[in-house]
Design a protein around this motif. Structure first.
Motif, PDB file in Angstrom:
ATOM      1  N   GLN A   1       0.967  -1.090  -0.021  1.00 39.50           N
ATOM      2  CA  GLN A   1       0.224  -0.101   0.085  1.00 39.50           C
ATOM      3  C   GLN A   1       0.788   1.226  -0.079  1.00 39.50           C
ATOM      4  O   GLN A   1       0.416   2.271  -0.402  1.00 39.50           O
ATOM      5  N   TYR A   2       1.995   1.235   0.676  1.00 42.11           N
ATOM      6  CA  TYR A   2       2.875   2.415   0.672  1.00 42.11           C
ATOM      7  C   TYR A   2       4.278   1.978   0.651  1.00 42.11           C
ATOM      8  O   TYR A   2       4.839   0.864   0.370  1.00 42.11           O
ATOM      9  N   ASN A   3       5.017   3.282   0.416  1.00 52.18           N
ATOM     10  CA  ASN A   3       6.594   2.867   0.332  1.00 52.18           C
ATOM     11  C   ASN A   3       7.300   2.841   1.398  1.00 52.18           C
ATOM     12  O   ASN A   3       6.431   2.708   2.689  1.00 52.18           O
ATOM     13  N   LEU A   4       8.382   2.283   1.521  1.00 50.83           N
ATOM     14  CA  LEU A   4       8.951   1.989   2.920  1.00 50.83           C
ATOM     15  C   LEU A   4       9.110   3.141   3.968  1.00 50.83           C
ATOM     16  O   LEU A   4       8.732   2.703   4.816  1.00 50.83           O
ATOM     17  N   THR A   5       9.269   4.154   3.647  1.00 47.77           N
ATOM     18  CA  THR A   5       9.197   5.256   4.655  1.00 47.77           C
ATOM     19  C   THR A   5       7.745   5.551   5.116  1.00 47.77           C
ATOM     20  O   THR A   5       7.428   5.586   6.343  1.00 47.77           O
ATOM     21  N   GLN A   6       6.772   5.447   4.355  1.00 47.84           N
ATOM     22  CA  GLN A   6       5.468   5.596   4.708  1.00 47.84           C
ATOM     23  C   GLN A   6       4.881   4.579   5.631  1.00 47.84           C
ATOM     24  O   GLN A   6       4.516   4.678   6.787  1.00 47.84           O
TER      25      GLN A   6
END
Length: 144
Positions: free
Chosen positions: A42-47
């Protein structure tokens, strides 16, 4: 390792985790890893890292879990497992069904419970520093 039977089982797990209604006994190693797969789809690694950190702390508090320097949320292990899931997704692909992806991950060497000990010394990973702050692996053969 326990595998999931349906995509709705995984979605229900995530919904209950996110709303702090998941029973503590359902918060297993497999549940942690499926949550990581779901978030990184759903999200990139940071998010994902920011959301997972927040939600694990909230979940632990909601089930009466100990939130202290010795127990509860672990920064380095959370990062380690999200990076491990990301490495798996990079090789497996992100376009496959959630059920297939979760079960393939859980059936792989990536999901071994003690995997972090391949890259960290036990005393390092269990330290207050590792629990509180991100510590990079001491073993330079780390896959990321």
């Amino acid at each position: 390792m326990r595998l999931f039977h349906s995509e709705s089982e995984i979605e229900s797990l995530i919904e209950k985790f996110n709303t702090c209604t998941l029973p503590l006994e359902a918060w297993t190693h497999e549940a942690h890893l499926a949550m990581g797969v779901w978030y990184l789809r759903q999200y990139n690694l940071t998010q994902a890292m920011l959301l997972v950190r927040q939600r694990i702390i909230l979940f632990n508090s909601s089930v009466g879990g100990v939130v202290s320097f010795e127990r509860g949320y672990h920064e380095t292990l959370t990062w380690f497992w999200l990076k491990t899931v990301e490495a798996f997704l990079d090789s497996f692909g992100r376009d496959k069904a959630l059920l297939d992806t979760c079960n393939a991950f859980l059936s792989s060497e990536y999901a071994l419970r003690d995997r972090a000990l391949l890259f960290y010394k036990k005393e390092e990973i269990m330290s207050l520093e590792a629990r509180t702050f991100l510590m990079m692996p001491t073993n330079t053969s780390h896959p990321f």
